[in-house]
Design an enzyme around this catalytic site. Structure first.
Site, PDB file in Angstrom:
ATOM      1  N   HIS A  73     -11.033   6.452   6.404  1.00  0.00           N
ATOM      2  CA  HIS A  73     -10.334   7.634   6.918  1.00  0.00           C
ATOM      3  C   HIS A  73     -11.281   8.832   6.884  1.00  0.00           C
ATOM      4  O   HIS A  73     -12.244   8.845   6.114  1.00  0.00           O
ATOM      5  CB  HIS A  73      -9.130   7.972   6.022  1.00  0.00           C
ATOM      6  CG  HIS A  73      -7.968   7.036   6.174  1.00  0.00           C
ATOM      7  ND1 HIS A  73      -7.407   6.374   5.102  1.00  0.00           N
ATOM      8  CD2 HIS A  73      -7.242   6.677   7.261  1.00  0.00           C
ATOM      9  CE1 HIS A  73      -6.383   5.635   5.541  1.00  0.00           C
ATOM     10  NE2 HIS A  73      -6.265   5.799   6.832  1.00  0.00           N
TER      11      HIS A  73
ATOM     12  N   ARG B  80      -7.937   3.445  12.413  1.00  0.00           N
ATOM     13  CA  ARG B  80      -6.477   3.532  12.226  1.00  0.00           C
ATOM     14  C   ARG B  80      -5.810   4.533  13.183  1.00  0.00           C
ATOM     15  O   ARG B  80      -4.612   4.459  13.426  1.00  0.00           O
ATOM     16  CB  ARG B  80      -6.161   3.964  10.795  1.00  0.00           C
ATOM     17  CG  ARG B  80      -6.651   3.007   9.724  1.00  0.00           C
ATOM     18  CD  ARG B  80      -5.733   1.819   9.567  1.00  0.00           C
ATOM     19  NE  ARG B  80      -6.241   0.895   8.568  1.00  0.00           N
ATOM     20  CZ  ARG B  80      -5.954   0.966   7.283  1.00  0.00           C
ATOM     21  NH1 ARG B  80      -5.165   1.914   6.824  1.00  0.00           N
ATOM     22  NH2 ARG B  80      -6.462   0.084   6.446  1.00  0.00           N
TER      23      ARG B  80
ATOM     24  N   GLU C 169       0.204   9.526   1.703  1.00  0.00           N
ATOM     25  CA  GLU C 169      -0.399  10.493   2.625  1.00  0.00           C
ATOM     26  C   GLU C 169      -0.475   9.944   4.052  1.00  0.00           C
ATOM     27  O   GLU C 169      -0.472  10.722   5.012  1.00  0.00           O
ATOM     28  CB  GLU C 169      -1.823  10.810   2.151  1.00  0.00           C
ATOM     29  CG  GLU C 169      -2.584  11.686   3.108  1.00  0.00           C
ATOM     30  CD  GLU C 169      -3.943  12.091   2.567  1.00  0.00           C
ATOM     31  OE1 GLU C 169      -4.078  13.268   2.233  1.00  0.00           O
ATOM     32  OE2 GLU C 169      -4.841  11.237   2.448  1.00  0.00           O
ATOM     33  N   ASP C 170      -0.538   8.623   4.193  1.00  0.00           N
ATOM     34  CA  ASP C 170      -0.806   8.075   5.526  1.00  0.00           C
ATOM     35  C   ASP C 170       0.376   8.083   6.499  1.00  0.00           C
ATOM     36  O   ASP C 170       0.173   8.311   7.690  1.00  0.00           O
ATOM     37  CB  ASP C 170      -1.418   6.670   5.389  1.00  0.00           C
ATOM     38  CG  ASP C 170      -2.789   6.762   4.743  1.00  0.00           C
ATOM     39  OD1 ASP C 170      -3.548   7.661   5.124  1.00  0.00           O
ATOM     40  OD2 ASP C 170      -3.082   5.954   3.841  1.00  0.00           O
TER      41      ASP C 170
ATOM     42  N   ASP D 280       0.815  -1.228   0.000  1.00  0.00           N
ATOM     43  CA  ASP D 280       0.000   0.000   0.000  1.00  0.00           C
ATOM     44  C   ASP D 280       0.846   1.274   0.000  1.00  0.00           C
ATOM     45  O   ASP D 280       0.326   2.364   0.249  1.00  0.00           O
ATOM     46  CB  ASP D 280      -0.903   0.008   1.249  1.00  0.00           C
ATOM     47  CG  ASP D 280      -2.052  -0.985   1.141  1.00  0.00           C
ATOM     48  OD1 ASP D 280      -2.929  -0.775   0.292  1.00  0.00           O
ATOM     49  OD2 ASP D 280      -2.056  -1.975   1.896  1.00  0.00           O
TER      50      ASP D 280
ATOM     51  N   CYS E 132      -4.737  10.514  -1.057  1.00  0.00           N
ATOM     52  CA  CYS E 132      -3.838   9.490  -0.500  1.00  0.00           C
ATOM     53  C   CYS E 132      -2.526   9.374  -1.253  1.00  0.00           C
ATOM     54  O   CYS E 132      -1.539   8.897  -0.724  1.00  0.00           O
ATOM     55  CB  CYS E 132      -4.502   8.117  -0.555  1.00  0.00           C
ATOM     56  SG  CYS E 132      -6.211   8.092  -0.091  1.00  0.00           S
TER      57      CYS E 132
ATOM     58  N   ARG F 184       1.440  -1.729   7.065  1.00  0.00           N
ATOM     59  CA  ARG F 184       1.848  -0.455   6.472  1.00  0.00           C
ATOM     60  C   ARG F 184       2.828   0.313   7.360  1.00  0.00           C
ATOM     61  O   ARG F 184       3.395   1.316   6.917  1.00  0.00           O
ATOM     62  CB  ARG F 184       0.601   0.426   6.219  1.00  0.00           C
ATOM     63  CG  ARG F 184      -0.394  -0.210   5.259  1.00  0.00           C
ATOM     64  CD  ARG F 184      -1.324   0.835   4.685  1.00  0.00           C
ATOM     65  NE  ARG F 184      -0.562   1.867   4.029  1.00  0.00           N
ATOM     66  CZ  ARG F 184      -1.044   3.048   3.639  1.00  0.00           C
ATOM     67  NH1 ARG F 184      -2.314   3.317   3.839  1.00  0.00           N
ATOM     68  NH2 ARG F 184      -0.281   3.948   3.062  1.00  0.00           N
TER      69      ARG F 184
END
Ligand code: CIR
Length: 260
Positions: A168, A138, A70-71, A65, A255, A90
């Site tokens: 999200h 998350r 962005e995460d 992923d 993202c 991730r």
């Protein structure tokens, strides 16, 4: 005339292992890597058209992923934050993202969210100096608390947004600047957003609620005509982008980049 709010972006190329990425929608099928790369090329070109200088990180086959850059981070006008992504598969993405941030920010301007606190950048929406953060599966309470402390240290404000349905926060809401936002699903009636002019996205186009304002232009996923019409009617220039392969992994336009 183009507003110049952001001048840079960092993106990460999709890896072949993306077929093993996390998804809540297996019925959409596995992403096609070659097509995802073409869609990513068009995304990069759109960022450049919006005036951004784009840093492209190589793909990393260890992290299916990892194109959703962005995460693992959040960049503000005061400094960058390395998050601690909430999905175990991730979490290791953050090492390469830290190295990339270090090219642009001195060590004292990079804050970190450390375990057991977790936070995904996709849960954070910037509205000027106010940051709305989704209490998603998350991003845990400790992560939101730590984010709030880091932001407060920089004179920025943090507002926790309760949520129950979406992956999200920004899966369902996008700030379009000038007091306007696109909202879908559970966020249409969210009282914290009552002060904004909300443009509702119809349920069948909910994926398009993740659109992306960059320097006066709004990137909208292709194939969501009601949303495109509503954004155009609000006076924005639009770029529509094919996102089918990222959608198969629950990923949207925001993202795929860090913007600053
Ligand atoms: C994940 O579940 O983490 C990825 N398949 C999708 C991440 C999307 N990122 C975002 O909404 N910011």
């Amino acid at each position: 005339m183009q507003e110049k709010r952001f001048s840079r972006a960092i993106v990460r190329r999709p890896c072949r292992a993306m077929t093993q990425g996390i998804t809540s929608a297996p019925e959409l099928g596995k992403p096609d890597h070659a097509l995802a790369c073409r869609q990513h090329d068009a995304y990069l070109a759109a960022l450049e058209r919006c005036g951004l200088e784009v840093t492209v990180l190589p793909p990393d086959e260890q992290y299916p992923d990892s194109c959703f850059i962005e995460d693992p981070a959040l960049v503000t006008r005061c400094g960058a934050i390395l998050t601690n992504p909430g999905a175990a598969s991730r979490n290791g993405e953050k090492a390469a993202v830290l190295a990339a941030l270090q090219r642009f920010f001195p060590a004292e301007s990079i804050a970190k969210i450390e375990p057991p606190a977790t936070l995904d950048g996709g849960d954070v929406m910037m509205v000027g100096d106010d940051f709305y953060v989704g209490c998603s599966a998350r991003s845990n309470a400790a992560g939101i608390q730590r984010l709030s402390e880091i932001l407060a240290g920089w004179g920025l404000r943090c507002h926790a947004v309760p949520m129950a349905e979406m992956l999200h926060l920004k899966t369902g809401v996008s700030y379009l600047e000038a007091g306007r936002m696109l909202v879908a699903g559970e966020f249409v009636t969210q009282p914290l957003f009552a002060q904004f002019q909300r443009i509702p996205v119809p349920a069948e186009e909910a994926y398009a609620a993740n659109s992306l304002w960059i320097n006066g232009t709004v990137l909208v996923p292709a194939g969501y005509p009601a949303t495109a019409r509503a954004v155009a009617a609000a006076g924005y220039d639009l770029i529509q982008l094919e996102m089918s392969e990222f959608r198969k992994l629950d990923g949207g336009l925001s993202c795929l980049s860090l913007r600053f």
